[in-house]
Scaffold this motif. Sequence first.
Motif, PDB file in Angstrom:
ATOM      1  N   UNK B  87       0.639  -1.422  -0.228  1.00 11.49           N
ATOM      2  CA  UNK B  87      -0.240  -0.407  -0.311  1.00 11.49           C
ATOM      3  C   UNK B  87       0.734   1.548  -0.144  1.00 11.49           C
ATOM      4  N   UNK B  88       2.593   0.972   0.504  1.00 13.79           N
ATOM      5  CA  UNK B  88       2.495   2.211   0.700  1.00 13.79           C
ATOM      6  C   UNK B  88       3.238   3.068  -0.881  1.00 13.79           C
ATOM      7  N   UNK B  89       3.803   4.092  -1.119  1.00 14.20           N
ATOM      8  CA  UNK B  89       4.832   4.097  -1.843  1.00 14.20           C
ATOM      9  C   UNK B  89       5.686   3.597  -1.996  1.00 14.20           C
ATOM     10  N   UNK B  90       6.673   3.713  -2.660  1.00 15.40           N
ATOM     11  CA  UNK B  90       7.880   2.731  -2.783  1.00 15.40           C
ATOM     12  C   UNK B  90       8.933   4.033  -2.190  1.00 15.40           C
ATOM     13  N   UNK B  91       9.752   3.127  -0.899  1.00 17.07           N
ATOM     14  CA  UNK B  91      11.009   4.113  -0.192  1.00 17.07           C
ATOM     15  C   UNK B  91      11.592   2.983  -0.796  1.00 17.07           C
ATOM     16  N   UNK B  92      13.015   4.122  -0.028  1.00 19.97           N
ATOM     17  CA  UNK B  92      13.925   3.149  -0.152  1.00 19.97           C
ATOM     18  C   UNK B  92      14.099   2.126   0.967  1.00 19.97           C
ATOM     19  N   UNK B  93      14.498   1.094  -0.290  1.00 16.62           N
ATOM     20  CA  UNK B  93      14.678   0.306   1.240  1.00 16.62           C
ATOM     21  C   UNK B  93      13.859  -1.676   0.575  1.00 16.62           C
ATOM     22  N   UNK B  94      13.270  -0.693  -0.176  1.00 16.73           N
ATOM     23  CA  UNK B  94      11.190  -1.620  -0.340  1.00 16.73           C
ATOM     24  C   UNK B  94      12.000  -3.381  -0.922  1.00 16.73           C
TER      25      UNK B  94
END
Lengths: 352, 263, 286
Positions: B87-94
């Motif tokens: 659900x979350x928008x892409x974040x670093x480390x995904x």
Amino acid sequence: MAEPISRRSFLKAAILAPLIPSLLAACKRADDQKVVNFFNWSNYIGKDTLPEFTKRTGVEVRYDLFADEDEMFTKLRAGARGYDLIVVGDYHIPRFRSLNLIEPIPAESLKNLGNLSPRFRRPGYDPEETTVPYLWGTTGIAYNKRKIKKAPTSWWDLWDPQYKDRVSMLDNVRDCISVAMQLLKIPQTTRDPEDFKKIRELLVKQKPLVKQYSSASYLNSLVAGEIDLAMTWSGDLFQTARENPDLDYVIPKEGTYMWVDCLAMMRGARHRADTLRLIDYLLEPSVAAGIANSVRYATPNQAAQPEVDLVLRKDPRVYPTPALMKQLQLHHVLDSEQSELWSQTWADVKVA
Amino acid sequence: MRKGRGFAVYCAGLFSFLYLPLAVMFVFSFNDARRNVVWRGFTLKWYKSLFQNAEMMDAMLTSLELALAAAAIAAVIGMLASYAMVKHKAFRGRGAYDSLLNVPLMMPEVALGVGILTFLVRAGYELDFTALAFSHALICLPYTVAAVRARLISLQESSLEDAAMDLGATEWQAFVKVTLPLAMPAIISGALLSFTVSFQDFVTSFFVAGIGIVTMPIKIYSMIKFGVTPEINALSVCLLLATFLLIGLNAAFAVRPDEASRH
Amino acid sequence: MNRALSWLLSGRRPLASHLLLAPASLWLICFLVIPAAGLIVTSFAKNGPYGVVIWEFGFQNYARAFDPKYLPVLFRTLGFAGATTALCLILGYPLAYFLTFYAGRWRNALLVGLMVPFWSSCLVAYYSWMIVLGKEGLINATLMRLGVLSEPIGFLYTPFAILLGLVYFYLPFTVLPLYASLDKVPRSVIEAAYDLGAGRWTAFWKVTLPLSLPGVVAGCVLTFIPCLGDFLTVEILGGPRYYLLGNLISNQFMMAQDWPFGSALTALLLAGLVGGLWLYQRWEKA
């Protein structure tokens, strides 16, 4: 507004749920005051021995089994607070002592220590009597009389190519390497790498003939006809032979080693008093005789002899004649360097 | 498309291969003989002695408790993790999380087992029930994540949560009233899958179980090593029945009508 | 409370994502990363008397791992794992194909049916195979009854038995990714191939198979890597002659009391895992 609250509490419950079994388990295993945790070989006690003890004293015995003494050693080393009493082979006692895993059993607290035969008091492997002998036996050759017409007489029979794929050896460093040493006439005190090289070669030469290295399941294989010839511990074979009279046991002509399994108290045992009571109980003549009759190993308990089954007492394979007894030796007590050499050689054999 | 009769025959054959040993086990659990292969008569005595065998029942209980704990932990953690990943928008480390979550699936269990063993021993922790339960939770984690993730992705397509929020709900309310109920079948499915994985796990338990913790597979292993009694057949049949029960539960609680219509 | 939770769930800030993933991270770090790191550290240590670990560092364990006497174990393991993967692929692909294209309503039931043997504990399965394959087991008993055999065949404790056990256990690992991948192949593309005059075999070879390649790779990796570490099959169905890497590792920890050496071997195994993971990731993105 009732809905969101119930959802929230559902989530809370979901997160707490896993803890409940943990708590329950922890309570169950909580330190019971009246219990002794006993770790022993499989098939190494009478059926009623422990229930009788509990009936008499009210002390529960939590009885756990192992089939592999190296595995047992690892588990104990890996942090086993938990066991009070264990059964250790005589040749392993130095290892346990040097790693401080066991505590001396105070002889004064045992009433029945005198029941033991003098031969087993202050033995070479344990001169200070920190452990109490439990049962002793020999290592020999088991074979299926129906399949093998000519009875084996020598350890070399286990190297005989005509038995290819029908042989099993014990999965035990001590037993296998000592046999090789006996055959090559190398003394157990050796430190010479050349000697160990020869031992390794001999055992590797045998590998194509060996169907399995096993310390317990080979008995099933013998019965099922998967193998016909096996290196075995005396009592285990006799137990199996009870229902399978086709099986027989032979002490090879080169002689063999006798070993003594001893009761030892773990360092940090939480139920010392009850453990000592259990040891004392196991030293009682009728109890020791009951165990010996059931597992068919020899008891070091002299006072128990009259109550041992006549059939077993007269059987030279279980209680060897004095002449044969003279030939039986105890394993030499290895120091850590030799121990390492033995382990390494055995590891190499298994990998080859 | 052709009926694929050849394929069907092949599959029947393959399935027979898969079920042959289990069928044998089933039949011989009723065999009135100490050793297995000759049929000597029908009996239920092995089942009786199985249930009277205290050690066996103890092992069964331990495995059950472990599996429940592991499945519950894995379900909660897995759900939180998949939510963040989907659900979350892409974040670093995904991407890193993604890879890492797959590792327990692919890792040879012997490596995992010895690793955890060495770690716990060095750190001085006791190898107790909790340690084993937590280790199992790790192994189950990829399964719950995968199960919930698939569902969340398909839910994403229907944008129900967004609709709820357009109607004035906060993320929390939308989650609790919309996403959670819709995702529940997948969560349950993941949990049931975790339960089975934990229940039948042998290798990790073999290394990490301290003394005194005997799970079902460990008990069977020691029976195979020490000396088999025909009770083991009865035990295996019970395990099989338990598996079928779990599958039934899964089907009852977790199947959604819209899954079938996806194809 | 509501606000805080909503903020967590919204994911507007990376911090929220990391917090939600925190439990998972905690688990992965505690039970995966740290143990792996611990293994690698231990692999450089020395083994003392009676298995006590001495923290003097060096490469001796790795040097030992590449000692020629251990190479047979390595090759044997690669051989068995490779053979298992190949067999699972060959046996499993038609099954996956059937499930995707021909199974229709029975698809889910069959998938579940595939998993049941896997779920009911490998030990149970292996023990059952012992009953079937033993010298006095089902196969031998039947064949001798029928007069086909006069002497029982020793199936157990042979490479055949080991492969049988391995394939039995790892088949679902191969079939499921294959099925997932085949399922994603758009039927329209296959139909298009037919429309353009391709025969069934050509359509499969040139269209379906290439499109299902990610699944093939995934299945192979998911089978090969865990299979490398397998020790149970050999212990129960194999024999002393077929000592594999998994047995070697397990022995260092259980019998030989040489945790540093065992750690080094495990580290090498983990290196294989990392390689496999990298492959898997690459193909998953494809």
